[in-house]
Structures are given as C-alpha cells and as structure tokens.
Design an enzyme around this catalytic site. Structure first.
Site, PDB file in Angstrom:
ATOM      1  N   TRP A  94       4.299   1.297   6.822  1.00 45.37           N
ATOM      2  CA  TRP A  94       2.916   0.958   6.468  1.00 45.37           C
ATOM      3  C   TRP A  94       2.730   0.939   4.953  1.00 45.37           C
ATOM      4  CZ3 TRP A  94      -1.026   2.446  10.585  1.00 45.37           C
ATOM      5  CH2 TRP A  94      -2.308   1.999  10.238  1.00 45.37           C
ATOM      6  N   ARG A  96       4.627   0.337   2.596  1.00 46.65           N
ATOM      7  CA  ARG A  96       5.237  -0.746   1.834  1.00 46.65           C
ATOM      8  C   ARG A  96       4.186  -1.793   1.463  1.00 46.65           C
ATOM      9  NH1 ARG A  96      10.363  -1.586   1.527  1.00 46.65           N
ATOM     10  NH2 ARG A  96       9.545  -2.479  -0.377  1.00 46.65           N
ATOM     11  N   HIS A  97       3.041  -1.751   2.124  1.00 48.33           N
ATOM     12  CA  HIS A  97       1.945  -2.689   1.835  1.00 48.33           C
ATOM     13  C   HIS A  97       1.167  -2.126   0.653  1.00 48.33           C
ATOM     14  CE1 HIS A  97       2.593  -5.168   5.484  1.00 48.33           C
ATOM     15  NE2 HIS A  97       3.215  -4.062   5.842  1.00 48.33           N
ATOM     16  N   GLU A 104      -2.351  10.916   1.476  1.00 44.74           N
ATOM     17  CA  GLU A 104      -1.653  11.454   2.643  1.00 44.74           C
ATOM     18  C   GLU A 104      -1.589  12.974   2.584  1.00 44.74           C
ATOM     19  OE1 GLU A 104       2.384  10.049   2.894  1.00 44.74           O
ATOM     20  OE2 GLU A 104       2.626  10.718   4.968  1.00 44.74           O
ATOM     21  N   SER A 106      -0.021  16.550   2.488  1.00 40.68           N
ATOM     22  CA  SER A 106       1.228  16.970   1.855  1.00 40.68           C
ATOM     23  C   SER A 106       1.764  18.192   2.585  1.00 40.68           C
ATOM     24  CB  SER A 106       0.978  17.330   0.392  1.00 40.68           C
ATOM     25  OG  SER A 106       2.126  17.990  -0.110  1.00 40.68           O
ATOM     26  N   ARG A 108       3.890  19.914   1.373  1.00 38.26           N
ATOM     27  CA  ARG A 108       4.119  20.932   0.327  1.00 38.26           C
ATOM     28  C   ARG A 108       2.971  21.921   0.341  1.00 38.26           C
ATOM     29  NH1 ARG A 108       4.511  19.057  -5.548  1.00 38.26           N
ATOM     30  NH2 ARG A 108       5.513  21.074  -5.800  1.00 38.26           N
ATOM     31  N   ASN A 187      -8.985  -4.266   1.643  1.00 39.93           N
ATOM     32  CA  ASN A 187     -10.006  -5.296   1.796  1.00 39.93           C
ATOM     33  C   ASN A 187      -9.523  -6.263   2.875  1.00 39.93           C
ATOM     34  OD1 ASN A 187      -8.413  -7.392   0.546  1.00 39.93           O
ATOM     35  ND2 ASN A 187      -8.932  -6.487  -1.442  1.00 39.93           N
ATOM     36  N   ARG A 198       2.524  -7.250  10.602  1.00 36.81           N
ATOM     37  CA  ARG A 198       2.804  -6.113  11.492  1.00 36.81           C
ATOM     38  C   ARG A 198       2.361  -6.335  12.938  1.00 36.81           C
ATOM     39  NH1 ARG A 198       6.860  -3.527   8.926  1.00 36.81           N
ATOM     40  NH2 ARG A 198       6.325  -3.194   6.735  1.00 36.81           N
TER      41      ARG A 198
HETATM   42  C1  LIG Z   1       9.363  -6.988  10.134  1.00 37.62           C
HETATM   43  C2  LIG Z   1       9.508  -6.391   8.767  1.00 37.62           C
HETATM   44  C3  LIG Z   1      10.729  -5.820   8.379  1.00 37.62           C
HETATM   45  C4  LIG Z   1      10.864  -5.253   7.116  1.00 37.62           C
HETATM   46  N1  LIG Z   1      12.056  -4.683   6.784  1.00 37.62           N
HETATM   47  C5  LIG Z   1      12.210  -4.101   5.569  1.00 37.62           C
HETATM   48  C6  LIG Z   1      13.443  -3.474   5.186  1.00 37.62           C
HETATM   49  O1  LIG Z   1      14.398  -3.473   5.941  1.00 37.62           O
HETATM   50  N2  LIG Z   1      13.517  -2.893   3.985  1.00 37.62           N
HETATM   51  C7  LIG Z   1      12.482  -2.894   3.091  1.00 37.62           C
HETATM   52  O2  LIG Z   1      12.608  -2.377   1.997  1.00 37.62           O
HETATM   53  N3  LIG Z   1      11.297  -3.473   3.433  1.00 37.62           N
HETATM   54  C8  LIG Z   1      11.135  -4.056   4.626  1.00 37.62           C
HETATM   55  N4  LIG Z   1       9.932  -4.640   4.964  1.00 37.62           N
HETATM   56  C9  LIG Z   1       8.810  -4.526   4.031  1.00 37.62           C
HETATM   57  C10 LIG Z   1       8.537  -5.867   3.292  1.00 37.62           C
HETATM   58  O3  LIG Z   1       9.620  -6.215   2.449  1.00 37.62           O
HETATM   59  C11 LIG Z   1       7.245  -5.745   2.467  1.00 37.62           C
HETATM   60  O4  LIG Z   1       7.442  -4.753   1.474  1.00 37.62           O
HETATM   61  C12 LIG Z   1       6.061  -5.360   3.299  1.00 37.62           C
HETATM   62  O5  LIG Z   1       5.981  -6.178   4.445  1.00 37.62           O
HETATM   63  C13 LIG Z   1       4.782  -5.495   2.493  1.00 37.62           C
HETATM   64  O6  LIG Z   1       4.549  -6.874   2.298  1.00 37.62           O
HETATM   65  P1  LIG Z   1       3.928  -7.408   0.939  1.00 37.62           P
HETATM   66  O7  LIG Z   1       4.794  -7.032  -0.220  1.00 37.62           O
HETATM   67  O8  LIG Z   1       3.668  -8.867   1.134  1.00 37.62           O
HETATM   68  O9  LIG Z   1       2.524  -6.619   0.918  1.00 37.62           O
HETATM   69  P2  LIG Z   1       1.794  -5.913  -0.298  1.00 37.62           P
HETATM   70  O10 LIG Z   1       2.678  -4.924  -0.952  1.00 37.62           O
HETATM   71  O11 LIG Z   1       0.480  -5.410   0.244  1.00 37.62           O
HETATM   72  O12 LIG Z   1       1.564  -7.077  -1.327  1.00 37.62           O
HETATM   73  C14 LIG Z   1       0.675  -8.155  -1.005  1.00 37.62           C
HETATM   74  C15 LIG Z   1       1.065  -9.340  -1.854  1.00 37.62           C
HETATM   75  O13 LIG Z   1       0.875  -9.007  -3.235  1.00 37.62           O
HETATM   76  C16 LIG Z   1       1.911  -9.628  -4.002  1.00 37.62           C
HETATM   77  N5  LIG Z   1       2.718  -8.574  -4.655  1.00 37.62           N
HETATM   78  C17 LIG Z   1       2.666  -7.244  -4.407  1.00 37.62           C
HETATM   79  N6  LIG Z   1       3.514  -6.593  -5.215  1.00 37.62           N
HETATM   80  C18 LIG Z   1       4.129  -7.534  -5.962  1.00 37.62           C
HETATM   81  C19 LIG Z   1       5.136  -7.509  -6.950  1.00 37.62           C
HETATM   82  N7  LIG Z   1       5.706  -6.380  -7.344  1.00 37.62           N
HETATM   83  N8  LIG Z   1       5.519  -8.663  -7.511  1.00 37.62           N
HETATM   84  C20 LIG Z   1       4.974  -9.839  -7.134  1.00 37.62           C
HETATM   85  N9  LIG Z   1       4.021  -9.958  -6.174  1.00 37.62           N
HETATM   86  C21 LIG Z   1       3.608  -8.808  -5.615  1.00 37.62           C
HETATM   87  C22 LIG Z   1       2.767 -10.450  -3.048  1.00 37.62           C
HETATM   88  O14 LIG Z   1       2.235 -11.754  -2.987  1.00 37.62           O
HETATM   89  C23 LIG Z   1       2.527  -9.753  -1.727  1.00 37.62           C
HETATM   90  O15 LIG Z   1       2.736 -10.573  -0.587  1.00 37.62           O
HETATM   91  C24 LIG Z   1       9.772  -5.229   6.212  1.00 37.62           C
HETATM   92  C25 LIG Z   1       8.556  -5.807   6.610  1.00 37.62           C
HETATM   93  C26 LIG Z   1       8.410  -6.382   7.850  1.00 37.62           C
HETATM   94  C27 LIG Z   1       7.084  -6.973   8.254  1.00 37.62           C
END
Ligand SMILES: Cc1cc2nc3c(=O)[nH]c(=O)nc-3n(C[C@H](O)[C@H](O)[C@H](O)COP(=O)(O)OP(=O)(O)OC[C@H]3O[C@@H](n4cnc5c(N)ncnc54)[C@H](O)[C@@H]3O)c2cc1C
Length: 235
Positions: A94, A96-97, A104, A106, A108, A187, A198
């Site tokens: 989650w 990673r978004h 969250e 802790s 700790r 948002n 997801r």
């Molecule tokens: C089915 C699935 C499998 C996955 N497997 C893995 C895995 O094995 N290992 C792993 O590490 N991750 C994995 N991920 C995570 C994936 O790589 C994304 O980090 C995650 O889905 C969040 O997506 P996002 O970066 O588009 O979203 P957000 O982080 O919410 O970002 C939204 C948008 O903002 C922009 N953005 C955000 N940050 C940046 C940046 N630094 N530079 C440029 N543009 C940016 C992009 O347009 C992005 O789409 C997986 C995801 C899915 C759905």
C-alpha cells in the site's frame, strides 16, 4: 466482506467499518471526506472563470470528459481519510503509493497487539504468471504449521520483552502477517490510481479486498466521478 455499523465519536454519525478480509480483525473505516463532485466541475470551469452552486446533468458530461481525457487535476480538490487495519505485507504494498499521506502505529512505542492474518484457504502458485495465484485449496496441516509459527513468534516476542529487551528489537521475531494500523489520506485522483492498480487481477488478492472496501466507502460521496471512472474502465 463483513460490514460492521457503529456510531461515530459524537454518537450522531453512522460510520461504516468494512472488514475486507472477513476475519473480524481487518478493517477499513472512512474517517473524513471533504469536497464533492461539484468541486470537480468547478475546478474545471475555473479555467473559463465560471462557477456553479448546483450539480446538473451537464456536469456529469463534463466529468466524463475530464476522466476520459486524463484531465486529472480537477479530481484533486478533495480529501478522503481512512483508518486501516491490515497485515504488514499488505501495508508494505500500500505504502508504495507515494502520492498520499500516511501515519502508522509504531511497535517501537506500543506493544504489538499480536493480531495475525491467517488465510482462510491456500492459493497455489501459478506455473507461468509470477503475479498470479492458481486454484485455492484446503490443507489443515499447513494451517496448523502457519499457526504454530505465529504462536512460536508470539512466545519469543513476550520472552524478549520480559527479559527487558527494547520493543524495537523484540518485534523482529514477529511475522509479516501481523496486523498494523495506519491512517491513509488521499485525493480522488490518487484514489482512482490506487484502485486501478490494486483492483487489477495482477495485484495480490488481499490488497484487492482492501481496494474494493475503499471503493465501496468512497463511491457514495463522489457518485458522478465514480460513474465516469467506471465508464472509462469499460473503455
Ligand atoms: C501488481 C503490482 C506489483 C508490484 N510489484 C512490485 C515489486 O515487485 N517491487 C516493487 O518495488 N514495487 C512493486 N509494485 C509497486 C509499483 O512499482 C508502484 O510503486 C506502486 O504501484 C505505486 O504506483 P505509483 O508509483 O504509480 O503511485 P504513486 O507513488 O502514488 O505515484 C503516483 C504517480 O506520481 C508520479 N510519481 C510519483 N513518484 C514519482 C517519482 N519519483 N518520479 C516520477 N514520477 C513520480 C507517477 O506518475 C506515479 O504514477 C507493484 C505494484 C503492483 C500494482
């Protein structure tokens, strides 16, 4: 998905808490919502110096247009805050978004509540697709093994704490199926992005249940935007 109805802190608001993993522990609760479909169309119309106080049929068409053509920024003038209880392995996916806000619990600062997600049945590994699960199956002996390991780790955790070890180190013996709690604020633009990634069948079943719960709770506050989103998904 189990649904639990409860009163809000003031006692007036009926809050709905969903239990996406149907184990009586997992939860998704919508805490706060600001903004509406009207704010979406007003954000778009400000380009023309226009403003409206009431949502009408033309506004649905405008929202459909915005959604279809990825004119995404009008969907950002709102906020939804959720309180989530999820296994740590779901929370890791989650968070990673990044375009959202999180806080969250802790382990700790607080002793871990020692609540664990135990899958109701097992899914097999798909032979070709690394992201996919094959058919599910029951195996009580595997369930016992899973539960034994949890019990073992709980025992070790308590023994470490009793021996005076600091919580931040003792937690190291707890498995990633332990529940964590966090606040998630997003948002609508970011929520749609989360739901797209997801809810997809390539995402793990458990996080898909949470995506479904977020959608169920958010949809009634932004019905026109969700209609447009569903239309776009249908292609
Ligand atoms: C089915 C699935 C499998 C996955 N497997 C893995 C895995 O094995 N290992 C792993 O590490 N991750 C994995 N991920 C995570 C994936 O790589 C994304 O980090 C995650 O889905 C969040 O997506 P996002 O970066 O588009 O979203 P957000 O982080 O919410 O970002 C939204 C948008 O903002 C922009 N953005 C955000 N940050 C940046 C940046 N630094 N530079 C440029 N543009 C940016 C992009 O347009 C992005 O789409 C997986 C995801 C899915 C759905």
């Amino acid at each position: 998905m189990q649904i639990v109805h409860c009163s809000g802190p003031s006692g007036e608001i009926k809050k709905t808490v969903l239990d996406p993993l149907s184990d009586g522990i997992s939860s998704v609760e919508l805490m706060r919502v600001s903004g509406s479909d009207l704010d979406v169309v007003n954000a778009a119309r400000v380009s023309f110096g226009k403003w409206s106080d009431r949502f009408d049929e033309r506004d649905q068409k405008l929202i459909n247009f915005l959604m279809l053509h990825d004119h995404t920024s009008p969907f950002e003038h709102n906020q939804l805050s959720f309180r989530i209880k999820a296994p740590i392995f779901v929370a890791r996916q989650w968070m990673r978004h990044r375009m959202n806000s999180y806080n969250e619990i802790s382990y700790r600062y607080a002793k871990a509540p020692l609540e664990f997600y135990v899958p109701a049945c097992w899914r097999g590994q798909d032979a070709e697709n690394k992201q996919a699960s094959a058919a599910s199956f029951e195996d009580e002996s595997l369930k016992k093994k899973y539960q034994d390991l949890i019990d073992h780790s709980v025992k070790a955790y308590n023994e470490l704490l009793d021996a005076g070890v600091v919580r931040e180190l003792a937690r190291g013996v707890l498995p990633v199926t332990i529940y964590t709690q966090f606040m998630f604020t997003c948002n609508l633009h970011s929520l749609f992005h989360f739901l797209k990634l997801r809810s997809h069948e390539g995402a793990q079943w458990e996080i898909r249940q949470y995506a479904q719960a977020l959608k169920e709770l958010a949809e009634e506050y932004f019905p026109a935007s969700f209609r447009a989103w569903h239309l776009k998904l249908k292609g």
